[in-house]
Write an enzyme that holds these catalytic residues in place. Structure first.
Site, PDB file in Angstrom:
ATOM      1  N   ASP A  63      -0.642  -1.965  -4.308  1.00  0.00           N
ATOM      2  CA  ASP A  63      -1.289  -0.831  -3.679  1.00  0.00           C
ATOM      3  C   ASP A  63      -0.763   0.414  -4.414  1.00  0.00           C
ATOM      4  OD1 ASP A  63      -2.603   0.769  -1.675  1.00  0.00           O
ATOM      5  OD2 ASP A  63      -0.629   1.108  -0.805  1.00  0.00           O
ATOM      6  N   LEU A  64      -1.442   1.538  -4.292  1.00  0.00           N
ATOM      7  CA  LEU A  64      -1.012   2.733  -5.039  1.00  0.00           C
ATOM      8  C   LEU A  64      -0.300   3.755  -4.136  1.00  0.00           C
ATOM      9  CD1 LEU A  64      -1.146   4.315  -7.754  1.00  0.00           C
ATOM     10  CD2 LEU A  64      -3.280   5.306  -6.923  1.00  0.00           C
ATOM     11  N   ASP A  65      -1.091   4.338  -3.200  1.00  0.00           N
ATOM     12  CA  ASP A  65      -0.565   5.431  -2.366  1.00  0.00           C
ATOM     13  C   ASP A  65       0.555   4.929  -1.459  1.00  0.00           C
ATOM     14  OD1 ASP A  65      -2.571   7.374  -3.228  1.00  0.00           O
ATOM     15  OD2 ASP A  65      -4.002   6.217  -2.060  1.00  0.00           O
ATOM     16  N   THR A  73       1.814   9.825  -2.697  1.00  0.00           N
ATOM     17  CA  THR A  73       0.611  10.572  -2.334  1.00  0.00           C
ATOM     18  C   THR A  73       0.241  10.405  -0.860  1.00  0.00           C
ATOM     19  OG1 THR A  73      -0.462   8.694  -3.347  1.00  0.00           O
ATOM     20  CG2 THR A  73      -0.630  10.777  -4.530  1.00  0.00           C
ATOM     21  N   LYS A 116      -3.373   4.520   6.930  1.00  0.00           N
ATOM     22  CA  LYS A 116      -2.831   4.106   5.625  1.00  0.00           C
ATOM     23  C   LYS A 116      -3.575   2.871   5.138  1.00  0.00           C
ATOM     24  CE  LYS A 116       1.842   5.955   5.866  1.00  0.00           C
ATOM     25  NZ  LYS A 116       3.260   5.618   6.008  1.00  0.00           N
ATOM     26  N   SER A 161      -6.082  -0.943  -4.572  1.00  0.00           N
ATOM     27  CA  SER A 161      -6.013   0.283  -3.764  1.00  0.00           C
ATOM     28  C   SER A 161      -7.369   0.634  -3.166  1.00  0.00           C
ATOM     29  CB  SER A 161      -5.555   1.441  -4.661  1.00  0.00           C
ATOM     30  OG  SER A 161      -5.799   2.683  -4.040  1.00  0.00           O
ATOM     31  N   ALA A 162      -7.346   1.236  -1.972  1.00  0.00           N
ATOM     32  CA  ALA A 162      -8.589   1.670  -1.331  1.00  0.00           C
ATOM     33  C   ALA A 162      -9.105   2.993  -1.915  1.00  0.00           C
ATOM     34  CB  ALA A 162      -8.348   1.862   0.171  1.00  0.00           C
ATOM     35  N   LYS A 172      -9.597  -2.282   3.767  1.00  0.00           N
ATOM     36  CA  LYS A 172      -8.516  -3.094   4.330  1.00  0.00           C
ATOM     37  C   LYS A 172      -8.535  -2.864   5.846  1.00  0.00           C
ATOM     38  CE  LYS A 172      -5.778  -2.067   0.206  1.00  0.00           C
ATOM     39  NZ  LYS A 172      -4.659  -1.300  -0.375  1.00  0.00           N
ATOM     40  N   GLU A 221       2.543  -3.762  -0.683  1.00  0.00           N
ATOM     41  CA  GLU A 221       1.818  -2.858   0.230  1.00  0.00           C
ATOM     42  C   GLU A 221       2.752  -2.055   1.131  1.00  0.00           C
ATOM     43  OE1 GLU A 221      -0.676  -1.480   1.641  1.00  0.00           O
ATOM     44  OE2 GLU A 221      -2.376  -2.315   0.584  1.00  0.00           O
ATOM     45  N   ASP A 222       2.360  -0.825   1.460  1.00  0.00           N
ATOM     46  CA  ASP A 222       3.144  -0.023   2.417  1.00  0.00           C
ATOM     47  C   ASP A 222       2.421   0.120   3.752  1.00  0.00           C
ATOM     48  OD1 ASP A 222       1.088   1.703   1.441  1.00  0.00           O
ATOM     49  OD2 ASP A 222       2.211   3.404   2.236  1.00  0.00           O
TER      50      ASP A 222
END
Ligand code: BG6
Ligand code: MG
Length: 221
Positions: free
Chosen positions: A8-10, A16, A44, A113-114, A144, A168-169
């Protein structure tokens, strides 16, 4: 042996998540809806339109699809403005080190990532070259906890879900990964991410070797 990771990115690689939070809070307040950090946990990992729907539902607000699009675009303009100077200082602890370690050990790496802003962010923080495949908010409309964004990532790397660790966060992201049959590494608060199989505070707490040992030990459980 692990052969692939989906990041995942953010909130995992780059800091971010706080900018998403501030932009949604601003939009919610603009609409007269209270918006707390707890509300933000529900957003999130969730797509832009689904996030807007959460706020509208909370405020009991009914509007046309055209107006929804206008509000989602407004939030995105505020968000993009806040990240326009994004650079390497926003990479979260251990992010680049782990990507480097995985690459050195021939692990395939994909984004999952979404966000529709993912490629711009990866270029801004200089980490684009670590990725073999990009699955992001432009790859699917399914948000997600639907596993679609991760399934596209696995397919793009030529891997099966059980061969990939999803990093994932978000609660929704861990849920999506589990529904899709992926292994899960949660990044952040162990209480929030209690459904993840393996949880660490940030990426600085794991190496390829630790991930690989954990994967091998727990593979058939
Ligand atoms: C996810 C974030 O990565 O992307 C969410 O966790 C965000 O907060 C979603 O809403 C969509 O991002 P964007 O950049 O397409 O609005
Ligand atoms: Mg995230």
């Amino acid at each position: 042996m692990i052969t692939a990771c989906i990041f995942d990115l953010d909130g995992v690689i780059v800091d971010t998540a706080k900018f998403h939070y501030l932009a949604w809070k601003r939009l919610a307040e603009h609409l007269g809806v209270e918006f707390s950090e707890e509300d933000n946990e529900h957003l999130k990992g969730v797509s832009r339109m689904q996030s807007l729907e959460y706020i509208l539902l909370k405020g009991g607000i009914q509007i046309s699809n055209e107006e929804k699009l206008r509000l989602a675009t407004l939030k995105n303009e505020w968000y993009v403005e806040s990240i326009k100077h994004i650079d390497t200082t926003e990479i979260l602890p251990g992010g680049e080190e782990l990507l480097k370690d995985l690459k050195k050990n021939q692990i395939k790496i994909s984004l999952g990532s979404a966000s529709k802003n993912a490629i711009a962010i990866l270029n801004g923080i200089g980490l684009m070259s670590y990725f073999d495949f990009i699955s992001d908010g432009n790859s699917t409309d399914k948000s997600k906890p639907d596993p679609e964004v991760f399934l596209i990532a696995a397919k793009g790397m030529g891997k099966l879900p059980e061969e990939c660790i999803v990093v994932e966060d978000s609660i929704k992201g861990i849920e999506a990964a589990k529904v899709g049959g992926f292994r899960t590494l949660g990044i952040g608060d162990a209480e929030v991410l209690s459904d993840a199989e393996y949880i660490v505070k940030d990426l600085a707490q794991v190496s390829w070797e630790e991930l690989n040992n954990w994967y091998n030990k727990t593979k058939n459980i």
